[in-house]
Design a protein around this motif. Structure first.
Motif, PDB file in Angstrom:
ATOM      1  N   ILE A 101       1.140  -1.190  -0.187  1.00  0.00           N
ATOM      2  CA  ILE A 101      -0.199   0.143   0.110  1.00  0.00           C
ATOM      3  C   ILE A 101       0.886   1.420  -0.070  1.00  0.00           C
ATOM      4  N   GLU A 102       2.117   1.341   0.917  1.00  0.00           N
ATOM      5  CA  GLU A 102       2.677   2.365   0.889  1.00  0.00           C
ATOM      6  C   GLU A 102       3.745   2.433  -0.405  1.00  0.00           C
ATOM      7  N   TYR A 103       4.017   1.405  -1.111  1.00  0.00           N
ATOM      8  CA  TYR A 103       4.497   1.480  -2.441  1.00  0.00           C
ATOM      9  C   TYR A 103       3.553   2.049  -3.380  1.00  0.00           C
ATOM     10  N   GLY A 104       2.448   1.553  -3.233  1.00  0.00           N
ATOM     11  CA  GLY A 104       1.445   2.310  -4.369  1.00  0.00           C
ATOM     12  C   GLY A 104       1.093   3.746  -4.207  1.00  0.00           C
ATOM     13  N   VAL A 105       1.132   4.065  -2.861  1.00  0.00           N
ATOM     14  CA  VAL A 105       0.967   5.564  -2.669  1.00  0.00           C
ATOM     15  C   VAL A 105       2.019   6.312  -3.025  1.00  0.00           C
ATOM     16  N   ASN A 106       3.284   5.847  -2.747  1.00  0.00           N
ATOM     17  CA  ASN A 106       4.501   6.591  -3.273  1.00  0.00           C
ATOM     18  C   ASN A 106       4.718   6.375  -4.984  1.00  0.00           C
ATOM     19  N   MET A 107       4.043   5.494  -5.718  1.00  0.00           N
ATOM     20  CA  MET A 107       4.055   5.692  -6.947  1.00  0.00           C
ATOM     21  C   MET A 107       2.946   6.508  -7.679  1.00  0.00           C
ATOM     22  N   SER A 108       1.917   6.613  -6.819  1.00  0.00           N
ATOM     23  CA  SER A 108       0.843   7.612  -7.414  1.00  0.00           C
ATOM     24  C   SER A 108       1.360   9.014  -7.367  1.00  0.00           C
ATOM     25  N   LYS A 109       2.071   9.533  -6.278  1.00  0.00           N
ATOM     26  CA  LYS A 109       2.629  10.606  -6.127  1.00  0.00           C
ATOM     27  C   LYS A 109       3.756  10.982  -7.097  1.00  0.00           C
ATOM     28  N   MET A 110       4.731  10.082  -7.452  1.00  0.00           N
ATOM     29  CA  MET A 110       5.558  10.131  -8.473  1.00  0.00           C
ATOM     30  C   MET A 110       4.723  10.155 -10.080  1.00  0.00           C
ATOM     31  N   ILE A 111       3.563   9.586 -10.332  1.00  0.00           N
ATOM     32  CA  ILE A 111       2.867   9.743 -11.559  1.00  0.00           C
ATOM     33  C   ILE A 111       2.391  11.078 -11.512  1.00  0.00           C
TER      34      ILE A 111
END
Length: 131
Positions: A101-111
């Motif tokens: 979940i944390e990884y997904g949030v970070n990827m979303s911020k990068m996008i």
């Protein structure tokens, strides 16, 4: 019982639901973060062991504290699980920290940041074309 049989998937779902309820409502340990969720549960086909994937919303220290709190309460959790689920064996629970979940949030911020950069470049291009 095979690993991905219908019965095993039902047992996994039921154990996950009960485990989440026990962690949310019954455990009073202050080390356990209130934003702790049970992401997935894998019960072995022989019902002896169980891997519980836990996600904790918070910093690294909060995650470590939550894991240590859950490990110390493992006996209580197992006893409550035995009371609420009628299984031949109550599985021994191993808690594993899940970072998905944390990884997904970070990827979303990068996008989002890449999209903002692209939008600002497009706006700059349009201004140059108009001039």
């Amino acid at each position: 019982m095979r690993k991905n049989s219908t019965k095993n998937m039902r047992v996994n779902g039921e154990v996950q639901r009960e485990l989440a309820g026990i962690i949310r409502n019954d455990i009073k340990d202050p080390r356990i973060n209130p934003l702790t969720s049970v992401v997935a549960v894998e019960v072995a086909p022989d019902l002896k062991t169980c891997k519980a994937y836990i996600s904790v919303l918070g910093d690294e220290q909060s995650q470590k504290d939550t894991l240590s709190g859950l490990k110390s309460a493992e006996g209580y959790i197992r006893r409550e699980l035995a009371r609420s689920i009628n299984l031949r064996n109550t599985p021994e629970i191993r808690f594993i920290l899940d970072q998905s979940i944390e990884y997904g949030v970070n990827m979303s911020k990068m996008i989002d940041s890449v999209n903002k950069k692209d939008e600002s470049k497009e706006a700059g291009q349009e201004e140059e074309d108009e001039a």
